[in-house]
Write a protein that holds these residues in place. Structure first.
Motif, PDB file in Angstrom:
ATOM      1  N   GLU A 189       0.843  -1.195   0.000  1.00  8.72           N
ATOM      2  CA  GLU A 189       0.000   0.000   0.000  1.00  8.72           C
ATOM      3  C   GLU A 189       0.885   1.254   0.000  1.00  8.72           C
ATOM      4  O   GLU A 189       1.880   1.318   0.720  1.00  8.72           O
ATOM      5  CB  GLU A 189      -0.887   0.014   1.243  1.00  8.72           C
ATOM      6  CG  GLU A 189      -1.743   1.260   1.395  1.00  8.72           C
ATOM      7  CD  GLU A 189      -2.466   1.301   2.730  1.00  8.72           C
ATOM      8  OE1 GLU A 189      -3.061   2.358   3.042  1.00  8.72           O
ATOM      9  OE2 GLU A 189      -2.426   0.297   3.470  1.00  8.72           O
ATOM     10  N   ILE A 190       0.506   2.214  -0.812  1.00  8.99           N
ATOM     11  CA  ILE A 190       1.212   3.496  -0.799  1.00  8.99           C
ATOM     12  C   ILE A 190       0.784   4.260   0.459  1.00  8.99           C
ATOM     13  O   ILE A 190      -0.383   4.636   0.606  1.00  8.99           O
ATOM     14  CB  ILE A 190       0.896   4.327  -2.049  1.00  8.99           C
ATOM     15  CG1 ILE A 190       1.341   3.585  -3.321  1.00  8.99           C
ATOM     16  CG2 ILE A 190       1.579   5.687  -1.984  1.00  8.99           C
ATOM     17  CD1 ILE A 190       0.991   4.308  -4.614  1.00  8.99           C
ATOM     18  N   VAL A 191       1.723   4.464   1.368  1.00  3.98           N
ATOM     19  CA  VAL A 191       1.406   5.170   2.613  1.00  3.98           C
ATOM     20  C   VAL A 191       1.848   6.635   2.566  1.00  3.98           C
ATOM     21  O   VAL A 191       1.445   7.436   3.404  1.00  3.98           O
ATOM     22  CB  VAL A 191       2.049   4.458   3.818  1.00  3.98           C
ATOM     23  CG1 VAL A 191       1.419   3.086   4.023  1.00  3.98           C
ATOM     24  CG2 VAL A 191       3.560   4.334   3.652  1.00  3.98           C
ATOM     25  N   HIS A 192       2.689   6.970   1.601  1.00  7.42           N
ATOM     26  CA  HIS A 192       3.111   8.362   1.445  1.00  7.42           C
ATOM     27  C   HIS A 192       3.575   8.567   0.009  1.00  7.42           C
ATOM     28  O   HIS A 192       4.171   7.670  -0.587  1.00  7.42           O
ATOM     29  CB  HIS A 192       4.259   8.702   2.411  1.00  7.42           C
ATOM     30  CG  HIS A 192       4.797  10.083   2.222  1.00  7.42           C
ATOM     31  ND1 HIS A 192       4.074  11.212   2.539  1.00  7.42           N
ATOM     32  CD2 HIS A 192       5.996  10.519   1.728  1.00  7.42           C
ATOM     33  CE1 HIS A 192       4.796  12.282   2.265  1.00  7.42           C
ATOM     34  NE2 HIS A 192       5.963  11.896   1.765  1.00  7.42           N
ATOM     35  N   ALA A 193       3.289   9.740  -0.546  1.00  9.28           N
ATOM     36  CA  ALA A 193       3.736  10.069  -1.907  1.00  9.28           C
ATOM     37  C   ALA A 193       3.987  11.560  -1.992  1.00  9.28           C
ATOM     38  O   ALA A 193       3.363  12.357  -1.286  1.00  9.28           O
ATOM     39  CB  ALA A 193       2.685   9.647  -2.934  1.00  9.28           C
TER      40      ALA A 193
ATOM     41  N   PHE B 119      -2.514   9.474  -4.249  1.00  9.20           N
ATOM     42  CA  PHE B 119      -2.012   8.115  -4.439  1.00  9.20           C
ATOM     43  C   PHE B 119      -2.075   7.311  -3.143  1.00  9.20           C
ATOM     44  O   PHE B 119      -2.069   6.076  -3.177  1.00  9.20           O
ATOM     45  CB  PHE B 119      -0.557   8.139  -4.920  1.00  9.20           C
ATOM     46  CG  PHE B 119      -0.336   8.885  -6.213  1.00  9.20           C
ATOM     47  CD1 PHE B 119      -1.402   9.223  -7.036  1.00  9.20           C
ATOM     48  CD2 PHE B 119       0.947   9.251  -6.600  1.00  9.20           C
ATOM     49  CE1 PHE B 119      -1.195   9.914  -8.223  1.00  9.20           C
ATOM     50  CE2 PHE B 119       1.160   9.939  -7.777  1.00  9.20           C
ATOM     51  CZ  PHE B 119       0.084  10.276  -8.594  1.00  9.20           C
ATOM     52  N   GLN B 120      -2.122   7.991  -2.022  1.00  5.75           N
ATOM     53  CA  GLN B 120      -2.054   7.298  -0.740  1.00  5.75           C
ATOM     54  C   GLN B 120      -3.268   6.396  -0.536  1.00  5.75           C
ATOM     55  O   GLN B 120      -4.399   6.753  -0.863  1.00  5.75           O
ATOM     56  CB  GLN B 120      -1.945   8.315   0.410  1.00  5.75           C
ATOM     57  CG  GLN B 120      -0.652   9.099   0.390  1.00  5.75           C
ATOM     58  CD  GLN B 120      -0.567  10.157   1.470  1.00  5.75           C
ATOM     59  OE1 GLN B 120       0.319  11.004   1.444  1.00  5.75           O
ATOM     60  NE2 GLN B 120      -1.474  10.122   2.423  1.00  5.75           N
ATOM     61  N   GLY B 121      -2.977   5.208  -0.014  1.00  2.90           N
ATOM     62  CA  GLY B 121      -4.043   4.229   0.211  1.00  2.90           C
ATOM     63  C   GLY B 121      -4.233   3.254  -0.938  1.00  2.90           C
ATOM     64  O   GLY B 121      -4.942   2.253  -0.789  1.00  2.90           O
ATOM     65  N   LYS B 122      -3.605   3.530  -2.095  1.00  2.00           N
ATOM     66  CA  LYS B 122      -3.738   2.632  -3.248  1.00  2.00           C
ATOM     67  C   LYS B 122      -2.750   1.461  -3.111  1.00  2.00           C
ATOM     68  O   LYS B 122      -1.616   1.639  -2.676  1.00  2.00           O
ATOM     69  CB  LYS B 122      -3.430   3.394  -4.549  1.00  2.00           C
ATOM     70  CG  LYS B 122      -4.302   4.608  -4.774  1.00  2.00           C
ATOM     71  CD  LYS B 122      -5.743   4.211  -5.050  1.00  2.00           C
ATOM     72  CE  LYS B 122      -6.625   5.420  -5.304  1.00  2.00           C
ATOM     73  NZ  LYS B 122      -6.226   6.225  -6.453  1.00  2.00           N
ATOM     74  N   ARG B 123      -3.223   0.272  -3.496  1.00  4.73           N
ATOM     75  CA  ARG B 123      -2.341  -0.903  -3.489  1.00  4.73           C
ATOM     76  C   ARG B 123      -1.723  -1.056  -4.884  1.00  4.73           C
ATOM     77  O   ARG B 123      -2.413  -0.957  -5.902  1.00  4.73           O
ATOM     78  CB  ARG B 123      -3.107  -2.173  -3.123  1.00  4.73           C
ATOM     79  CG  ARG B 123      -3.563  -2.192  -1.670  1.00  4.73           C
ATOM     80  CD  ARG B 123      -4.069  -3.575  -1.278  1.00  4.73           C
ATOM     81  NE  ARG B 123      -3.020  -4.582  -1.403  1.00  4.73           N
ATOM     82  CZ  ARG B 123      -2.061  -4.799  -0.489  1.00  4.73           C
ATOM     83  NH1 ARG B 123      -2.030  -4.069   0.620  1.00  4.73           N
ATOM     84  NH2 ARG B 123      -1.147  -5.734  -0.671  1.00  4.73           N
ATOM     85  N   VAL B 124      -0.401  -1.288  -4.890  1.00  4.89           N
ATOM     86  CA  VAL B 124       0.316  -1.377  -6.150  1.00  4.89           C
ATOM     87  C   VAL B 124       1.231  -2.594  -6.152  1.00  4.89           C
ATOM     88  O   VAL B 124       1.554  -3.157  -5.097  1.00  4.89           O
ATOM     89  CB  VAL B 124       1.159  -0.097  -6.383  1.00  4.89           C
ATOM     90  CG1 VAL B 124       0.254   1.118  -6.541  1.00  4.89           C
ATOM     91  CG2 VAL B 124       2.152   0.125  -5.250  1.00  4.89           C
ATOM     92  N   ARG B 125       1.637  -2.944  -7.358  1.00  7.35           N
ATOM     93  CA  ARG B 125       2.564  -4.068  -7.535  1.00  7.35           C
ATOM     94  C   ARG B 125       3.589  -3.659  -8.591  1.00  7.35           C
ATOM     95  O   ARG B 125       3.230  -3.100  -9.619  1.00  7.35           O
ATOM     96  CB  ARG B 125       1.807  -5.316  -7.996  1.00  7.35           C
ATOM     97  CG  ARG B 125       2.673  -6.558  -8.146  1.00  7.35           C
ATOM     98  CD  ARG B 125       1.901  -7.709  -8.796  1.00  7.35           C
ATOM     99  NE  ARG B 125       0.648  -7.995  -8.116  1.00  7.35           N
ATOM    100  CZ  ARG B 125      -0.561  -7.798  -8.621  1.00  7.35           C
ATOM    101  NH1 ARG B 125      -0.681  -7.266  -9.840  1.00  7.35           N
ATOM    102  NH2 ARG B 125      -1.647  -8.093  -7.945  1.00  7.35           N
ATOM    103  N   PHE B 126       4.881  -3.931  -8.335  1.00  7.81           N
ATOM    104  CA  PHE B 126       5.919  -3.615  -9.310  1.00  7.81           C
ATOM    105  C   PHE B 126       7.157  -4.461  -9.023  1.00  7.81           C
ATOM    106  O   PHE B 126       7.289  -5.066  -7.955  1.00  7.81           O
ATOM    107  CB  PHE B 126       6.267  -2.117  -9.275  1.00  7.81           C
ATOM    108  CG  PHE B 126       6.814  -1.628  -7.971  1.00  7.81           C
ATOM    109  CD1 PHE B 126       8.183  -1.526  -7.753  1.00  7.81           C
ATOM    110  CD2 PHE B 126       5.955  -1.267  -6.931  1.00  7.81           C
ATOM    111  CE1 PHE B 126       8.686  -1.056  -6.551  1.00  7.81           C
ATOM    112  CE2 PHE B 126       6.461  -0.807  -5.722  1.00  7.81           C
ATOM    113  CZ  PHE B 126       7.825  -0.703  -5.523  1.00  7.81           C
TER     114      PHE B 126
END
Length: 291
Positions: A210-214, A259-266
């Motif tokens: 999860e993006i916790v900061h951007a 962007f915060q709170g979004k789940r990402v994969r990379f």
């Protein structure tokens, strides 16, 4: 010597009057900076001005401490009880009377200040009790040192029993709420760090979280700015990475905080921080998508 007679003449004299505050003692001398006869401290005198009026000189002139004589002696007797030419008995009587007068004045002033403070205390207590939320606000201001200059100023205001205005009170309330949220976030981060697992490291690792900061970092000269993100995995570890272009398109063209709170994969090459085993830095992020 009431000073209400007709002025006959006004001229400076060769005498100076000074007062020693620690000894509560006036001094008359023919030099501008005479020493105190009791403690020896050098004093700052005021030149005596003879404002001669058509009224007779009386005992109050001998014991006067002000720099202006307004009776018929033309300054000859003004403050004479405190000068070297006066007898010891005369000087002692004059000093005793002067100290008694100063004591009465100080007592009167102290009573006035106490009454003023009592009125201010009652008014402040009435203001404090008028709204139920003010008790919490006052407790926040009384906590001690504040890193916010405005809050520190408001703390001094209430410490001096001065009620806040409506706008000041609302602003302090916002600062208090921000401080509360910040403290909660710090506590949450500390708890997460205490239970976080070591960050996985290596080449071409698949990162999901999860993006916790951007944030958006402005460009250096000659290069473009970049979005960056802090991703937290399920095990609590965190990875700092540039937001890949493909992921940026998937997240949408908005402010970094969206962007915060979004789940990402990379996929990325991850190196551990030398200061924190649960924190890593991602290099060459690629194959990114919203999870």
């Amino acid at each position: 010597m009431n000073g209400n007679g007709t002025i006959i003449s006004a001229q400076p004299t060769s005498h100076f009057l000074a007062r020693c505050k620690p000894c509560v003692r006036p001094v008359r001398a023919e030099v501008p900076n005479p020493p105190c006869p009791e403690c020896g401290q050098m004093l700052r005198g005021e030149r005596l001005f003879a404002v001669t009026r058509d009224e007779s000189c009386d005992a109050s002139c001998m014991g006067a401490v002000g720099p202006s004589c307004s009776c018929s002696c033309g300054g000859a007797n003004h403050g004479k009880s405190f000068g070297a030419q006066s007898t010891r008995e005369e000087t002692e009587r004059a000093v005793t009377a002067y100290r008694a007068r100063v004591a009465r004045e100080e007592e009167k002033r102290a009573k006035k200040e106490a009454a003023t403070r009592t009125r201010a205390q009652r008014a402040f207590e009435a203001w404090s009790a008028a709204e139920p939320g003010r008790a919490e606000l006052l407790a926040y201001l009384a906590e001690g040192s504040h890193d916010n200059d405005f809050v520190a100023d408001m703390a001094r205001e209430v410490a001096q029993l001065r009620p806040l205005t409506v706008r000041q009170e609302a602003a302090v309330g916002r600062c208090m709420e921000y401080a509360r949220r910040r403290a909660q976030a710090q506590q949450r981060r500390a708890e997460e760090a205490a239970t976080a697992a070591p960050v996985p490291t290596g080449k071409a690792l698949e990162i999901e979280g999860e993006i916790v900061h951007a944030r958006y970092d402005d460009a250096d000269f000659g290069s473009a700015g970049r979005y960056k993100m802090l991703v937290r995995g399920e095990a609590g570890w965190r990875v700092w990475s540039t937001v890949p272009a493909a992921l940026l398109r998937a997240l949408g063209d908005g402010p970094a905080r969206s962007f915060q709170g979004k789940r990402v994969r990379f996929t990325a090459d991850v190196e551990v921080s030398p200061k924190d085993a649960t924190y890593g830095f991602a290099k060459r992020p690629r194959k990114a998508a919203v999870a």
